[in-house]
Design a protein around this motif. Structure first.
Motif, short mmCIF file in Angstrom:
data_model
loop_
_atom_site.label_atom_id
_atom_site.label_comp_id
_atom_site.label_asym_id
_atom_site.label_seq_id
_atom_site.Cartn_x
_atom_site.Cartn_y
_atom_site.Cartn_z
N GLY A 18 11.30 45.39 -3.54
CA GLY A 18 11.19 46.14 -3.06
C GLY A 18 12.45 47.60 -3.52
N VAL A 19 12.15 48.28 -3.18
CA VAL A 19 13.20 49.38 -4.47
C VAL A 19 13.35 50.11 -3.55
CG1 VAL A 19 13.52 51.54 -5.48
CG2 VAL A 19 12.25 49.32 -6.72
N ALA A 20 15.02 50.15 -2.83
CA ALA A 20 15.89 50.95 -2.02
C ALA A 20 15.50 52.16 -3.07
CB ALA A 20 16.98 50.16 -1.59
N PHE A 21 15.05 53.48 -1.45
CA PHE A 21 13.98 54.66 -2.25
C PHE A 21 14.95 56.00 -1.72
CE2 PHE A 21 10.63 57.60 -2.73
CZ PHE A 21 11.30 58.45 -4.02
N SER A 22 15.99 57.25 -2.36
CA SER A 22 15.90 57.78 -1.78
C SER A 22 15.32 59.11 -1.86
CB SER A 22 17.51 58.16 -1.84
OG SER A 22 17.90 58.31 -3.93
N GLY A 23 14.13 58.76 -3.43
CA GLY A 23 13.40 60.46 -3.73
C GLY A 23 14.76 60.83 -4.61
N GLY A 24 15.39 60.33 -4.95
CA GLY A 24 16.49 61.26 -6.37
C GLY A 24 16.17 60.75 -7.42
N GLU A 57 14.52 65.85 2.10
CA GLU A 57 14.59 65.09 1.43
C GLU A 57 13.94 63.63 2.02
OE1 GLU A 57 16.77 64.99 -1.49
OE2 GLU A 57 17.09 66.87 -0.85
N ARG A 58 13.55 64.13 3.46
CA ARG A 58 12.31 62.44 3.46
C ARG A 58 11.01 63.25 2.54
NH1 ARG A 58 11.70 60.96 9.53
NH2 ARG A 58 10.31 59.29 9.66
N ALA A 59 10.14 64.28 2.88
CA ALA A 59 9.40 64.84 2.67
C ALA A 59 9.36 65.21 0.98
CB ALA A 59 9.27 66.07 3.03
N ALA A 60 10.50 65.13 1.04
CA ALA A 60 10.42 64.94 -0.90
C ALA A 60 9.93 63.78 -1.48
CB ALA A 60 11.59 65.07 -1.16
N ALA A 173 21.43 64.41 -4.72
CA ALA A 173 21.72 65.04 -3.00
C ALA A 173 22.13 64.32 -2.27
CB ALA A 173 20.54 65.76 -2.78
N PRO A 174 23.55 63.96 -2.54
CA PRO A 174 24.52 62.73 -1.06
C PRO A 174 23.60 63.28 0.26
CG PRO A 174 25.91 63.81 -2.13
CD PRO A 174 24.57 64.51 -2.56
N CYS A 175 23.95 61.71 0.87
CA CYS A 175 23.49 62.20 2.49
C CYS A 175 24.19 63.14 3.10
CB CYS A 175 24.07 60.56 2.93
SG CYS A 175 25.51 60.44 3.63
N LEU A 176 23.83 63.62 4.31
CA LEU A 176 24.94 64.75 5.16
C LEU A 176 25.47 64.55 5.17
CD1 LEU A 176 21.30 65.64 7.56
CD2 LEU A 176 22.43 66.68 5.21
N ALA A 177 26.42 63.03 5.52
CA ALA A 177 27.55 62.75 6.11
C ALA A 177 28.32 62.30 4.60
CB ALA A 177 27.72 61.31 6.80
N SER A 178 28.00 63.02 3.65
CA SER A 178 29.39 63.43 2.63
C SER A 178 30.23 63.94 3.06
CB SER A 178 29.16 62.85 1.72
OG SER A 178 27.81 63.73 0.79
N GLN A 193 24.24 70.10 12.38
CA GLN A 193 24.22 71.98 12.13
C GLN A 193 24.36 71.79 10.21
OE1 GLN A 193 28.59 70.81 13.68
NE2 GLN A 193 28.05 73.52 13.57
N ILE A 194 25.10 70.89 9.62
CA ILE A 194 24.72 70.64 8.16
C ILE A 194 23.77 70.76 7.18
CG2 ILE A 194 24.97 69.05 6.03
CD1 ILE A 194 28.13 67.98 7.88
N GLU A 195 22.19 70.28 7.94
CA GLU A 195 21.03 69.72 7.79
C GLU A 195 20.20 71.52 8.00
OE1 GLU A 195 16.78 67.85 8.70
OE2 GLU A 195 18.18 67.46 9.58
N LEU A 196 21.05 72.05 8.64
CA LEU A 196 20.51 73.60 8.82
C LEU A 196 20.56 74.30 8.41
CD1 LEU A 196 20.40 73.73 13.24
CD2 LEU A 196 18.24 73.63 11.52
N ALA A 197 22.23 74.79 8.06
CA ALA A 197 22.62 75.14 7.23
C ALA A 197 22.29 75.46 6.01
CB ALA A 197 24.34 75.05 7.91
N GLU A 198 22.13 74.13 5.34
CA GLU A 198 21.70 74.26 4.13
C GLU A 198 20.49 74.36 3.46
OE1 GLU A 198 23.12 70.10 2.59
OE2 GLU A 198 24.65 70.62 1.84
N ALA A 199 19.42 73.79 5.02
CA ALA A 199 17.99 74.53 5.03
C ALA A 199 17.87 75.71 4.35
CB ALA A 199 17.45 73.60 5.79
#
Length: 273
Positions: A18-24, A57-60, A173-178, A193-199
């Motif tokens: 199993g590979v812990a995977f983020s798409g990065g 990021e999830r879709a990518a 693309a670090p997580c939004l909490a960063s 808020q962060i996700e909306l602004a960055e998108a």
């Protein structure tokens, strides 16, 4: 092509991985090399899903896994239920990774017959003091084949290009909490808020960016080359409107550009990247 035999050697003898995977780029290269070494049917990409993961990021991530030919298993993580994570100290990433690896151990390993879990830490990450998530990996006996093979970020990107991965030139693309200053609570509302602004800024043509959350103030970080067009009209007005629409009251542009580890490094020591 850069020699990847060191990674292959570290995966030898594993039946199912199993590979812990983020798409990065790091986890994608690890996933592709594992699929090549073991066969795609013996590798599972494990994607942690929570409010800290942007929908884009999830879709990518799914797109990259499809390109590689490996199945994705999504795991809902609940780091937000942990008081230590919400408190957002410099060790926040430890609590996030600990939650991810715990969920993987509880929900994925037996269900998918996995013999080992690996994640995409590279050799540069291993030398940085602002990566407490690595402590969680050690505690859960998670493998780090890229770092152990001595592959740094430049080498990983070169491999991604050689393998024609769609994320080869994707900015970090670090997580939004960063984006939230340490010791300010991490909440789903702030992450939203962060996700909306960055998108919105990506729709305006900015590929690499951070929107740092300072309460009513959004501090935008862009590469230095993007700053001139960001302050020119009409784009300046469009940026302001987009960020205000995400729920901020004030919009600022940081002249220092994009800063990796901007909140954590001043608390834990200098970078070694």
């Amino acid at each position: 092509m850069i020699d990847t035999a060191g990674v292959t050697a570290r995966l030898a003898g594993i039946g199912r991985l199993g590979v812990a995977f983020s798409g990065g780029v790091d986890s994608s290269v690890l996933l592709a090399l594992a699929a090549r070494a073991l066969g795609p049917g013996r590798v599972v990409a494990i994607l942690g899903v929570s409010p800290s993961l942007a929908a884009a990021e999830r879709a990518a991530a799914h797109e990259v896994a499809r390109h590689i030919g490996v199945a994705v298993v999504e795991v809902a993580t609940h780091e937000g239920d942990r008081a230590a994570y919400r408190a957002n100290g410099p060790d926040r990433c430890f609590h996030c990774k600990d939650e991810l690896f715990t969920r993987i151990g509880d929900e994925v390993v037996a269900a998918h017959g996995l013999d080992a879990i690996a994640y995409g830490e590279n050799a540069d990450d291993a030398r940085r003091p602002d990566r407490p998530g690595s402590r969680a990996a050690v505690a859960h006996r998670v493998l780090r084949p890229l770092a152990d093979a001595g592959l740094d970020k430049a080498a990983v990107r070169a491999i991604a290009r050689d393998l024609a991965l769609p994320c080869a030139d994707k900015p970090a693309a670090p997580c939004l909490a960063s984006r939230i200053p340490h010791f300010a609570d991490v909440t789903p509302a702030k992450l939203g808020q962060i996700e909306l602004a960055e998108a919105a800024l990506r729709r305006l043509g900015f590929a690499e960016l951070r929107v740092r959350h300072h309460g009513e103030v959004a501090r935008i970080e862009l590469p230095a080359g993007d700053l001139p067009r960001a302050v020119a009209e009409p784009l300046r007005g469009e940026i302001r409107a987009a960020v205000l629409a995400a729920g901020f009251r004030f919009v600022t542009l940081d002249l220092s550009g994009v800063q990796s580890g901007a909140f954590t490094l001043p608390l834990v020591g200098p970078a070694h990247a």
